[in-house]
Design a protein around this motif. Sequence first.
Motif, PDB file in Angstrom:
ATOM      1  N   LEU A 231     -11.219   6.875  -1.050  1.00  0.00           N
ATOM      2  CA  LEU A 231     -10.052   6.560  -0.223  1.00  0.00           C
ATOM      3  C   LEU A 231     -10.461   6.525   1.248  1.00  0.00           C
ATOM      4  O   LEU A 231     -10.136   7.432   2.009  1.00  0.00           O
ATOM      5  CB  LEU A 231      -8.949   7.602  -0.444  1.00  0.00           C
ATOM      6  N   PRO A 232     -11.166   5.495   1.672  1.00  0.00           N
ATOM      7  CA  PRO A 232     -11.516   5.409   3.095  1.00  0.00           C
ATOM      8  C   PRO A 232     -10.275   5.210   3.955  1.00  0.00           C
ATOM      9  O   PRO A 232      -9.215   4.798   3.468  1.00  0.00           O
ATOM     10  CB  PRO A 232     -12.440   4.183   3.156  1.00  0.00           C
ATOM     11  N   SER A 233     -10.410   5.503   5.235  1.00  0.00           N
ATOM     12  CA  SER A 233      -9.244   5.457   6.135  1.00  0.00           C
ATOM     13  C   SER A 233      -8.597   4.080   6.151  1.00  0.00           C
ATOM     14  O   SER A 233      -7.369   3.959   6.154  1.00  0.00           O
ATOM     15  CB  SER A 233      -9.678   5.853   7.545  1.00  0.00           C
ATOM     16  N   SER A 234      -9.420   3.021   6.165  1.00  0.00           N
ATOM     17  CA  SER A 234      -8.860   1.668   6.229  1.00  0.00           C
ATOM     18  C   SER A 234      -7.976   1.373   5.024  1.00  0.00           C
ATOM     19  O   SER A 234      -6.969   0.668   5.131  1.00  0.00           O
ATOM     20  CB  SER A 234      -9.995   0.642   6.303  1.00  0.00           C
ATOM     21  N   PHE A 235      -8.339   1.912   3.860  1.00  0.00           N
ATOM     22  CA  PHE A 235      -7.553   1.703   2.649  1.00  0.00           C
ATOM     23  C   PHE A 235      -6.334   2.615   2.620  1.00  0.00           C
ATOM     24  O   PHE A 235      -5.212   2.176   2.348  1.00  0.00           O
ATOM     25  CB  PHE A 235      -8.446   1.966   1.432  1.00  0.00           C
ATOM     26  N   LEU A 236      -6.553   3.890   2.938  1.00  0.00           N
ATOM     27  CA  LEU A 236      -5.468   4.872   2.845  1.00  0.00           C
ATOM     28  C   LEU A 236      -4.360   4.565   3.844  1.00  0.00           C
ATOM     29  O   LEU A 236      -3.170   4.726   3.531  1.00  0.00           O
ATOM     30  CB  LEU A 236      -6.027   6.274   3.072  1.00  0.00           C
ATOM     31  N   ASP A 237      -4.727   4.107   5.036  1.00  0.00           N
ATOM     32  CA  ASP A 237      -3.708   3.809   6.052  1.00  0.00           C
ATOM     33  C   ASP A 237      -2.773   2.703   5.573  1.00  0.00           C
ATOM     34  O   ASP A 237      -1.554   2.796   5.705  1.00  0.00           O
ATOM     35  CB  ASP A 237      -4.375   3.409   7.367  1.00  0.00           C
ATOM     36  N   ARG A 238      -3.342   1.643   5.023  1.00  0.00           N
ATOM     37  CA  ARG A 238      -2.509   0.528   4.547  1.00  0.00           C
ATOM     38  C   ARG A 238      -1.678   0.941   3.336  1.00  0.00           C
ATOM     39  O   ARG A 238      -0.515   0.564   3.207  1.00  0.00           O
ATOM     40  CB  ARG A 238      -3.383  -0.671   4.188  1.00  0.00           C
ATOM     41  N   LEU A 239      -2.276   1.726   2.465  1.00  0.00           N
ATOM     42  CA  LEU A 239      -1.539   2.155   1.276  1.00  0.00           C
ATOM     43  C   LEU A 239      -0.358   3.040   1.653  1.00  0.00           C
ATOM     44  O   LEU A 239       0.759   2.863   1.134  1.00  0.00           O
ATOM     45  CB  LEU A 239      -2.491   2.906   0.334  1.00  0.00           C
ATOM     46  N   LEU A 240      -0.576   3.966   2.562  1.00  0.00           N
ATOM     47  CA  LEU A 240       0.515   4.853   2.957  1.00  0.00           C
ATOM     48  C   LEU A 240       1.551   4.123   3.809  1.00  0.00           C
ATOM     49  O   LEU A 240       2.703   4.548   3.861  1.00  0.00           O
ATOM     50  CB  LEU A 240      -0.053   6.057   3.711  1.00  0.00           C
ATOM     51  N   SER A 241       1.145   3.047   4.466  1.00  0.00           N
ATOM     52  CA  SER A 241       2.144   2.235   5.184  1.00  0.00           C
ATOM     53  C   SER A 241       3.148   1.650   4.192  1.00  0.00           C
ATOM     54  O   SER A 241       4.344   1.568   4.473  1.00  0.00           O
ATOM     55  CB  SER A 241       1.457   1.098   5.947  1.00  0.00           C
ATOM     56  N   ALA A 242       2.643   1.248   3.029  1.00  0.00           N
ATOM     57  CA  ALA A 242       3.548   0.727   1.998  1.00  0.00           C
ATOM     58  C   ALA A 242       4.478   1.815   1.473  1.00  0.00           C
ATOM     59  O   ALA A 242       5.580   1.530   1.001  1.00  0.00           O
ATOM     60  CB  ALA A 242       2.730   0.129   0.851  1.00  0.00           C
ATOM     61  N   ALA A 243       4.045   3.090   1.578  1.00  0.00           N
ATOM     62  CA  ALA A 243       4.886   4.188   1.098  1.00  0.00           C
ATOM     63  C   ALA A 243       6.115   4.389   1.960  1.00  0.00           C
ATOM     64  O   ALA A 243       7.064   5.061   1.542  1.00  0.00           O
ATOM     65  CB  ALA A 243       4.067   5.480   1.052  1.00  0.00           C
ATOM     66  N   LEU A 244       6.125   3.830   3.155  1.00  0.00           N
ATOM     67  CA  LEU A 244       7.271   3.994   4.058  1.00  0.00           C
ATOM     68  C   LEU A 244       8.277   2.853   3.954  1.00  0.00           C
ATOM     69  O   LEU A 244       9.227   2.802   4.725  1.00  0.00           O
ATOM     70  CB  LEU A 244       6.773   4.100   5.504  1.00  0.00           C
ATOM     71  N   MET A 245       8.049   1.921   3.039  1.00  0.00           N
ATOM     72  CA  MET A 245       8.961   0.787   2.918  1.00  0.00           C
ATOM     73  C   MET A 245      10.262   1.220   2.258  1.00  0.00           C
ATOM     74  O   MET A 245      10.323   2.210   1.538  1.00  0.00           O
ATOM     75  CB  MET A 245       8.303  -0.338   2.116  1.00  0.00           C
ATOM     76  N   GLU A 246      11.293   0.426   2.509  1.00  0.00           N
ATOM     77  CA  GLU A 246      12.612   0.752   1.957  1.00  0.00           C
ATOM     78  C   GLU A 246      12.675   0.534   0.454  1.00  0.00           C
ATOM     79  O   GLU A 246      13.476   1.162  -0.229  1.00  0.00           O
ATOM     80  CB  GLU A 246      13.671  -0.113   2.639  1.00  0.00           C
ATOM     81  N   ASP A 247      11.868  -0.377  -0.063  1.00  0.00           N
ATOM     82  CA  ASP A 247      11.940  -0.730  -1.478  1.00  0.00           C
ATOM     83  C   ASP A 247      11.481   0.434  -2.347  1.00  0.00           C
ATOM     84  O   ASP A 247      10.348   0.910  -2.251  1.00  0.00           O
ATOM     85  CB  ASP A 247      11.065  -1.962  -1.738  1.00  0.00           C
ATOM     86  N   ALA A 248      12.361   0.897  -3.230  1.00  0.00           N
ATOM     87  CA  ALA A 248      12.053   2.070  -4.064  1.00  0.00           C
ATOM     88  C   ALA A 248      10.927   1.776  -5.055  1.00  0.00           C
ATOM     89  O   ALA A 248      10.100   2.647  -5.340  1.00  0.00           O
ATOM     90  CB  ALA A 248      13.312   2.510  -4.814  1.00  0.00           C
ATOM     91  N   GLU A 249      10.880   0.552  -5.575  1.00  0.00           N
ATOM     92  CA  GLU A 249       9.844   0.210  -6.554  1.00  0.00           C
ATOM     93  C   GLU A 249       8.460   0.232  -5.921  1.00  0.00           C
ATOM     94  O   GLU A 249       7.493   0.712  -6.523  1.00  0.00           O
ATOM     95  CB  GLU A 249      10.138  -1.175  -7.149  1.00  0.00           C
TER      96      GLU A 249
END
Length: 804
Positions: free
Chosen positions: A439-457
């Motif tokens: 889980l390098p920073s470049s990957f983890l940052d983008r992945l966790l950005s998706a975790a903040l989206m409104e879409d529950a799915e």
Amino acid sequence: MGLWVGRGRRLVDNIFPEDPEDGLVKTNMEKLTFYALSAPEKLDRIGAYLSERLIRDVSRHRYGYVCIAMEALDQLLMACHCQSINLFVESFLKMVAKLLESEKPNLQILGTNSFVKFANIEEDTPSYHRSYDFFVSRFSEMCHSSHDDPDVRTKIRMSGIKGLQGVVRKTVNDELQANIWDPQHMDKIVPSLLFNLQHAEEAESRSPSPLQAAEKEKESPTELAERCLRELLGRAAYGNIKNAIKPVLIHLDNHTLWEPKVFAIRCFKIIMYSIQPQHSHLVIQQLLGHLDANSKSAATVRAGIVEVLSEAAVIAASGSVGPTVLEVFNTLLRQLRLSIDYALTGSYDGAASAKIIKEHEERMFQEAVIKTIGSFASTLPTYQRSEVMLFIMSKVPLPSLHQAIEAGKNRNRLTQIMLLKSLLQVSLGFQCSNMLTALPSSFLDRLLSAALMEDAEIRLFVLEILISFIDRHGNRHKFSTIRYPDISVLKLKVDKCSRQDTVFMKKHAQQLYRHIYLTCKEESNVQAHYEALYSMLVLISIELANEEVVVDLIRLVLAVQEIAQINEDNLPAYNRCALYALGAAYLNLLSQLTTVPTFCQHVHEVIQMRQKEAPYLLPEDVFVERPRSLDRLGPEVFFRQSKISEVLGGSGYNSDRLSTPYIPQLTDEDRLSKRKSIGETISLQVEVESRNSPEREEVLWPPAEEITYETLKKAIDSVAVEEQERERRRQVVEKFQKAPFEEIAAHCGARATLLQTGGPKGVPLHGMCPPPPSPSGTITAAYGQPQSHSIPVYEMKFPDLCVY
């Protein structure tokens, strides 16, 4: 010449009996054979005369003598291996061709059998001018025989397959012979073999009669065709794979055999198991190219190709992708995006189309692509899977700081879901000992950005992906539901936290905690979200936890409890009860992992009190019953931070850190979620920090609309304050490094005296000394106001004298 005319012809004539039914005259055949071996130069004339007689007997329908002539030719061919045999072979092939041209099935079969015998002979001298074009065409035609009599049809097809097998054996290893791998030959041989395989699929679909079942013991055209195809592919060199595979793809297209895909999968299983392993990636490339060529075909056709790709990738294992790893996944992701566009626009080219696109068929195709991506990824080594995951994550459309995704919102949402599904498939079963590389920073940052989206799915997919990465010992299925397990019966696979895991948590722990905290505040969460959050918390505790991580996880869960207790975000009763249940289940398991009796006792007391007073705050009730009012809950049903700090502090845990409420780091990333404005973010910081003050019940939170220009200016100017704090620390470090020991000892002694006396002139100590920095990096001043942002504890540089 005269000698030949007299003796040679007489010897040939003597091998034919008066009655054809008596068969070849063996004694005279032996004399002819001896003569041919004694005078090899006469062999071509013997062959020419035999050919002349055979052609005459065929035209007169004297088929008994035809058989005798072919038997004699076969024996001469087997006995003679001299340099003159080339001329004899020409006569022999002319006679075989004459038999194959006949309309009589028996003659066709006779000619084929003779050709097969000839094909098994290894010639001593090469032939530069011999051509097998006629035989390839004729044998291929026999493979497609449609004779009225089923038995005769089967025999003719069997002969055709044997003939093609003979041609392949005769030519495939001889560079001086006709190149059997040329497209003109492959386009006849391969479809003929596939036709017989396909015909068997149709025959097997009908229930066989008892007679057919008995005959099935004999070799059928299907079995022979499969054996011939395997032999052909097994002899294919690197440069011939393309010519051998292309006719297969064309045949499947012409006969619409991609749907249903059973026959196509069977064909490519035969291919993948037959070719040399190092050539596997060439077959995969051919299939990918064919998928691109059919990008505007029906979804069922594309799904069939993708299913075949998936099966082929599993068989080919590590050699399936070859040198162009990312190109394979790029092709599959491109097809995924095209399918999403087709489903949304209803056409293949953006304009009105005559073809009707069915959305459910496109969805099936998308699922097939995702499955195939997982199949390919499972064959890759760890380092290549990491590259693939980075590649897929880079394709996920995320909102930027300056512009959120608005245009094509539905398209982008579907793309995000499909790509995250693909990423989840790749991450399943992924095991890496070093989480920093996984889980390098470049990957983890983008992945966790998706975790903040409104879409529950989307948020649920992100949690599932993180769980796949963290679970390296296959424990996740034991915590798929929120409950109170007894860890003694779970048989957990646990390793000691490695140094690499410790470094990973020091670098990324606060980021993970922050996203867990913010995800818990989402109103659109359902049971699956809370179960995923529970699994993630438990797996972090099992896989990545040391003493510091355990302390921070407890603080995090208590902060989640406070979310439900204070309810600033106006969460529904269900969400609040689910958060209470999540905290109870996790602390129950963590208390068993820490094995601190007093901690276990406190957790069990709270759970027992909830069972009596508020069972809807426990997992077994909250997900099955309608939650009740939460307004009149007593303090005894909540986990108390002071109590936990006290009981764990006595067992060696950091009680100061345990007693400090968890405060999430809030960054510019919050703007991406479209849930909080900048003013709301600052307000949240003020609110959370001020909870540390004794008067927090009396404080009225300022609404977001009261944020002024001065407030924003102070938030921006905090950077300068942080620089001043950093400079002060540097001076302290420099003093401890360079000052004489006596001066440092005197300074520390004076400070110790000051601490014992309670400070000069009765000034309370908490007014003099700044509080310890919170793990989130926010330093809280005396009155609960945020003073500045500092670096986290694990990044601070302490003087050498303070480091043990």
